[in-house]
Design a protein around this motif. Structure first.
Motif, PDB file in Angstrom:
ATOM      1  N   PHE A  13       0.822  -1.201   0.000  1.00 40.93           N
ATOM      2  CA  PHE A  13       0.000   0.000   0.000  1.00 40.93           C
ATOM      3  C   PHE A  13       0.860   1.257   0.000  1.00 40.93           C
ATOM      4  CE2 PHE A  13      -2.250   3.439   2.214  1.00 40.93           C
ATOM      5  CZ  PHE A  13      -3.343   3.581   1.378  1.00 40.93           C
ATOM      6  N   PHE A  14       1.870   1.301   0.872  1.00 40.39           N
ATOM      7  CA  PHE A  14       2.658   2.522   1.025  1.00 40.39           C
ATOM      8  C   PHE A  14       3.788   2.643   0.013  1.00 40.39           C
ATOM      9  CE2 PHE A  14       0.850   2.204   5.351  1.00 40.39           C
ATOM     10  CZ  PHE A  14       0.308   3.470   5.445  1.00 40.39           C
ATOM     11  N   PHE A  15       4.494   1.551  -0.276  1.00 37.36           N
ATOM     12  CA  PHE A  15       5.712   1.620  -1.072  1.00 37.36           C
ATOM     13  C   PHE A  15       5.567   1.101  -2.504  1.00 37.36           C
ATOM     14  CE2 PHE A  15       7.430   1.602   3.261  1.00 37.36           C
ATOM     15  CZ  PHE A  15       8.307   2.674   3.187  1.00 37.36           C
ATOM     16  N   SER A  16       4.710   0.149  -2.734  1.00 36.23           N
ATOM     17  CA  SER A  16       4.691  -0.463  -4.065  1.00 36.23           C
ATOM     18  C   SER A  16       3.282  -0.719  -4.575  1.00 36.23           C
ATOM     19  CB  SER A  16       5.485  -1.771  -4.055  1.00 36.23           C
ATOM     20  OG  SER A  16       4.935  -2.677  -3.105  1.00 36.23           O
ATOM     21  N   PRO A  17       2.461   0.334  -4.642  1.00 36.13           N
ATOM     22  CA  PRO A  17       1.111   0.113  -5.171  1.00 36.13           C
ATOM     23  C   PRO A  17       1.166  -0.370  -6.614  1.00 36.13           C
ATOM     24  CG  PRO A  17       1.610   2.458  -5.080  1.00 36.13           C
ATOM     25  CD  PRO A  17       2.724   1.747  -4.362  1.00 36.13           C
ATOM     26  N   MET A  18       0.205  -1.175  -6.984  1.00 33.52           N
ATOM     27  CA  MET A  18       0.079  -1.650  -8.358  1.00 33.52           C
ATOM     28  C   MET A  18       1.341  -2.400  -8.817  1.00 33.52           C
ATOM     29  SD  MET A  18      -1.888   1.789  -9.747  1.00 33.52           S
ATOM     30  CE  MET A  18      -2.014   1.281 -11.460  1.00 33.52           C
ATOM     31  N   ASN A  19       1.808  -3.301  -7.933  1.00 33.52           N
ATOM     32  CA  ASN A  19       2.872  -4.259  -8.273  1.00 33.52           C
ATOM     33  C   ASN A  19       4.220  -3.619  -8.589  1.00 33.52           C
ATOM     34  OD1 ASN A  19       1.101  -6.438  -7.991  1.00 33.52           O
ATOM     35  ND2 ASN A  19       0.446  -6.308 -10.127  1.00 33.52           N
ATOM     36  N   PHE A  20       4.495  -2.460  -8.019  1.00 30.37           N
ATOM     37  CA  PHE A  20       5.772  -1.820  -8.327  1.00 30.37           C
ATOM     38  C   PHE A  20       6.954  -2.589  -7.759  1.00 30.37           C
ATOM     39  CE2 PHE A  20       5.948   2.128 -10.608  1.00 30.37           C
ATOM     40  CZ  PHE A  20       7.307   2.348 -10.731  1.00 30.37           C
ATOM     41  N   ASN A  21       6.704  -3.471  -6.791  1.00 26.15           N
ATOM     42  CA  ASN A  21       7.815  -4.237  -6.224  1.00 26.15           C
ATOM     43  C   ASN A  21       8.368  -5.272  -7.199  1.00 26.15           C
ATOM     44  OD1 ASN A  21       5.191  -5.417  -5.708  1.00 26.15           O
ATOM     45  ND2 ASN A  21       6.231  -7.004  -4.547  1.00 26.15           N
ATOM     46  N   PHE A  22       7.621  -5.576  -8.286  1.00 29.67           N
ATOM     47  CA  PHE A  22       8.125  -6.475  -9.328  1.00 29.67           C
ATOM     48  C   PHE A  22       8.964  -5.665 -10.316  1.00 29.67           C
ATOM     49  CE2 PHE A  22       4.426  -8.612  -7.626  1.00 29.67           C
ATOM     50  CZ  PHE A  22       4.846  -9.935  -7.545  1.00 29.67           C
ATOM     51  N   HIS A  23       9.968  -4.961  -9.769  1.00 30.68           N
ATOM     52  CA  HIS A  23      10.684  -3.978 -10.564  1.00 30.68           C
ATOM     53  C   HIS A  23      11.662  -4.617 -11.549  1.00 30.68           C
ATOM     54  CE1 HIS A  23      11.040   0.283 -11.129  1.00 30.68           C
ATOM     55  NE2 HIS A  23      12.348   0.222 -11.123  1.00 30.68           N
ATOM     56  N   GLY A  24      12.182  -5.778 -11.185  1.00 30.79           N
ATOM     57  CA  GLY A  24      13.084  -6.465 -12.107  1.00 30.79           C
ATOM     58  C   GLY A  24      12.381  -6.874 -13.383  1.00 30.79           C
TER      59      GLY A  24
END
Length: 309
Positions: free
Chosen positions: A249-260
């Motif tokens: 919710f705070f750092f990676s909305p909309m799957n931004f953590n799948f940055h690779g």
């Protein structure tokens, strides 16, 4: 290694479909959330709603960044021109961000992410002192222009040294458009706050949160996704950050953590990134996993000095 990955044509065929309805729903849903947060805070009209409202707005405003980032890559809706308009006027300008220049800078970041020519300055920061001017650009710039001094000036100059710092200009009239958009949001929110029986001052919850909290969170997210001073053997483009529901919710909305996966194939819309990530990992794409955003930020807080070369 790159040569073992699926071809761009294969990836586009399997994962590249874009949904206009989902893009429109994301834009509308984000703004409904923003309006509801501010208006409920105004209606309750009690000080505990300030931290609660700010916390909710951080995640929602971070979604605005994700929306105009989707526009950068032509992923927001099927029609690229419509996507650019939506991303510009309903996401970038309300975030106090230019659009054309920011888009070009971001695309250049993708092509230069492993080099000293990467225009995204966050990628070159090694500690929180160097990050601070990027986390708080408006207060930092005001301090510099009014007082002739700003904290961490020397550290920030290290980030700028030996790099091409040519600006990515505003489009003609863009400064006025951004200012007008923000004023319209504040005035509109103020009127709605008054309409529900609250003070119009609750409208300031939106810009204050954006400047003091959301922008720092966005910069810290970028840092986690590209920092590799702790392990020079890994490629700073290809990180996946394991995230729980709160971090998402705070750092990676909309799957931004799948940055690779995004850096491998940046034209794939966000909702297809988890499946694409699984495919790339299965095929040995070399995506490096971080345990969480918070664990990396803890490391950053402890790293107050630049490591020696």
């Amino acid at each position: 290694m790159r040569e073992n990955l699926p071809t761009p044509q294969e990836i586009s065929k399997r994962f590249g479909a874009k949904s206009t309805s989902l893009g429109l729903l994301n834009v509308a849903g984000t703004w409904v959330g923003i309006l509801a947060t501010v208006l409920i805070a105004a209606y309750v009209n009690d000080w505990p709603m300030i931290p609660v409202g700010m916390a909710l707005l951080v995640g929602l405003q971070h979604r605005l960044f994700t929306l105009y980032h989707e526009g950068f890559h032509g992923c927001l809706v099927q029609d690229g021109k419509l996507g650019n308009r939506l991303a510009r006027f309903f996401a970038a300008y309300p975030s106090l961000s230019r659009y054309d220049g920011a888009r070009q800078r971001h695309l250049d970041h993708h092509s230069r992410a492993t080099s000293t020519d990467d225009p995204e300055r966050v990628s070159h920061c090694e500690n929180w002192r160097e990050l601070a001017p990027l986390m708080f650009p408006i207060p930092w710039a005001l301090s510099r222009s009014i007082l002739g001094w700003a904290p961490f000036e020397a550290e920030f100059q290290r980030v700028l040294a030996d790099r091409d710092n040519s600006p990515y200009p505003f489009a003609p009239g863009e400064r006025v458009a951004i200012t007008t958009t923000m004023l319209a949001i504040i005035v509109g929110l103020a009127g709605l706050c008054w309409a529900v029986g609250g003070s119009p001052l609750w409208a300031l919850l939106y810009p204050v949160t954006l400047i003091l909290f959301t922008n720092p969170i966005m910069v810290l997210r970028q840092w986690v996704e590209h920092y590799n001073e702790d392990d020079h053997s890994v490629d700073p483009r290809y990180f996946y950050v394991r995230s729980n529901v709160v971090e998402r919710f705070f750092f990676s909305p909309m799957n931004f953590n799948f940055h690779g996966a995004h850096h491998h194939y940046p034209w794939i819309p966000y909702y297809n990134l988890p499946t694409l990530h699984a495919e790339l990992v299965e095929r040995g794409a070399g995506i490096n996993e971080r345990s969480s955003y918070l664990s990396m930020l803890t490391q950053l807080s402890l790293q107050s000095e630049r490591k020696p070369a």
